[in-house]
Design an enzyme around this catalytic site. Structure first.
Site, PDB file in Angstrom:
ATOM      1  N   GLN A   1       0.858  -1.184   0.000  1.00 53.27           N
ATOM      2  CA  GLN A   1       0.000   0.000   0.000  1.00 53.27           C
ATOM      3  C   GLN A   1       0.894   1.233   0.000  1.00 53.27           C
ATOM      4  O   GLN A   1       1.666   1.453   0.924  1.00 53.27           O
ATOM      5  CB  GLN A   1      -0.911   0.028   1.228  1.00 53.27           C
TER       6      GLN A   1
ATOM      7  N   TYR B   1      -6.291  10.779   3.782  1.00 54.27           N
ATOM      8  CA  TYR B   1      -4.880  10.927   3.469  1.00 54.27           C
ATOM      9  C   TYR B   1      -4.789  11.932   2.314  1.00 54.27           C
ATOM     10  O   TYR B   1      -5.795  12.498   1.896  1.00 54.27           O
ATOM     11  CB  TYR B   1      -4.291   9.567   3.091  1.00 54.27           C
TER      12      TYR B   1
ATOM     13  N   ARG C   1      -9.631  -7.068  10.677  1.00 55.80           N
ATOM     14  CA  ARG C   1      -9.595  -7.411  12.105  1.00 55.80           C
ATOM     15  C   ARG C   1      -9.766  -8.906  12.366  1.00 55.80           C
ATOM     16  O   ARG C   1      -9.146  -9.459  13.284  1.00 55.80           O
ATOM     17  CB  ARG C   1     -10.690  -6.622  12.841  1.00 55.80           C
TER      18      ARG C   1
END
Length: 406
Positions: free
Chosen positions: A98, A168, A344
């Site tokens: 990423q 971002y 998660r």
């Protein structure tokens, strides 16, 4: 089960199945380079059966990190990244990097470099004004993404995921709330999408078919005046028309203003308060409830928004958010999504997919408490996994980064 776990093409590469380990900052890079712990983190996930694991997060510039302990793409980082991709490949999975620039989410004090935003803003992390890039500096950001993608090839990655989400830098340019520019990068959605399009096209031109190129795109920011689904659909249509991307991973929320829209489930306010330094702790007690909102957890909680994108687009799409069971994966495939991304649930059980393949009725042990979120300051992990306690690496605090991974 056959459709979920059959090989699937992602641009120029083929994954062994349609499940991708989502980017979740690992907290295992104290010197901004790969460690044995980071390699083991991704080896374990790959051995657990995912089609591809995502290394998060590989900043394109030192000032583009959320703090200075994150990897930034430079020649010194390549040998370690190559070791990591070799180990992942040995387990039969692909590896994605990423890449992106944190922009207004960057911690200027930790990075010792100015945070960056499309328009004038004050950084609550760095406690100073953010830098507003001019056109020449925007060109440098585009070039930095190209350089990072080329290094990803050298490091043996199979794909790059360009970060266009969570406010971002690129995401902040897309946001009408954060982008108040008057030049060609502000105003209309076509102008606000210009940076995303330039980066995607430049990266594709640089890597050709040597890498799959994906982007993680916000469907909505979840804040008043932020990017919402109708404009995000226009951005996605622009990106599809440019033909530079092999897939879009659909996400939501703002690391700057509303992170829980991405996560859903319990809001771990008390746990965050414990790890913050005293000044930030006082501030968090005042604004924590507004910052960490609660959204009830349910399986595939971003599906309703994502359906709009599936109806309008032909580009391959990755469904993220509440993917923990085989039935949910099957639903995603039935709705026309090409891949699913898990986060998660794999922190709790890296071998979850192997268990599902052995028994279709398997249910994840993740309870969606989100207490993993504050562990980014000590080593990202599920707090219920005793074998991942941070004792061996030390425990720090969420200050400017000086002692976080000591």
């Amino acid at each position: 089960m056959n459709e979920v776990f059959a090989p699937a093409a992602l641009g120029p590469i083929t994954l062994r199945n349609r499940v991708i380990k989502a980017a979740t900052f690992e907290g295992r890079t104290p010197d901004a380079v790969v460690t044995d712990e980071l390699i083991e983190f991704h080896r374990e996930t790959a051995a657990g059966g995912v089609g591809m694991t995502t290394v998060a997060y590989c900043a394109v510039a030192p000032g583009g990190r959320t703090d200075r302990h994150q990897i930034w793409m430079r020649p010194e980082a390549v040998p370690g990244l190559r070791r990591l991709t070799d180990v992942v490949h040995a387990e039969g999975a692909a590896a994605s990097a990423q890449i992106g620039h944190a922009g207004p989410v960057a911690n200027a004090a930790s990075n010792r470099a100015s945070a960056m935003a499309p328009s004038r803003m004050f950084s609550p992390l760095g406690m100073r004004p953010m830098k507003v890039p001019d056109v020449a500096e925007i060109r440098e950001i585009v070039t930095a993404h190209v350089h990072a993608a080329r290094l990803a090839i050298e490091a043996g990655f199979d794909a790059v995921e360009i970060h266009f989400g969570h406010n971002y830098l690129v995401s902040s340019f897309l946001s009408p709330r954060l982008n108040r520019r008057k030049d060609q990068y502000g105003g209309s959605i076509a102008n606000r999408a210009r940076l995303a399009r330039e980066i995607a096209c430049a990266v594709r031109e640089a890597v050709g078919d040597r890498l799959a190129v994906m982007a993680k795109l916000n469907m909505e920011d979840g804040v008043p005046g932020g990017l919402a689904v109708p404009e995000s659909l226009q951005v996605a249509a622009f990106l599809e028309a440019d033909g530079a991307l092999d897939a879009l991973e659909l996400t939501a929320g703002s690391s700057l203003l509303n992170p829980m829209l991405l996560f859903h489930g319990d809001a771990p306010r008390r746990e965050f308060t414990k790890v913050l330094p005293v000044p930030a702790r006082w501030g968090f007690r005042l604004v924590g409830r507004a910052f960490l909102k609660e959204y009830p957890y349910r399986e595939a909680y971003l599906l309703e928004r994502a359906r709009h994108f599936r109806r309008e687009l032909s580009i391959p799409l990755v469904l993220l958010g509440g993917i923990t069971e085989l039935d949910t994966m099957r639903l995603a495939m039935a709705e026309g999504f090409d891949f699913v991304a898990m986060g998660r649930a794999l922190l709790r059980e890296p071998n979850l997919l192997r268990r599902i393949q052995s028994d279709a009725a398997t249910r994840s042990a993740c309870v969606h408490c989100n207490e993993c979120m504050p562990t980014i300051y000590t080593r990202t992990r599920c707090v219920f996994r005793l074998d991942q306690r941070p004792d061996s690496v030390g425990v720090g605090s969420a200050d400017d980064g000086k002692e976080v991974w000591a």
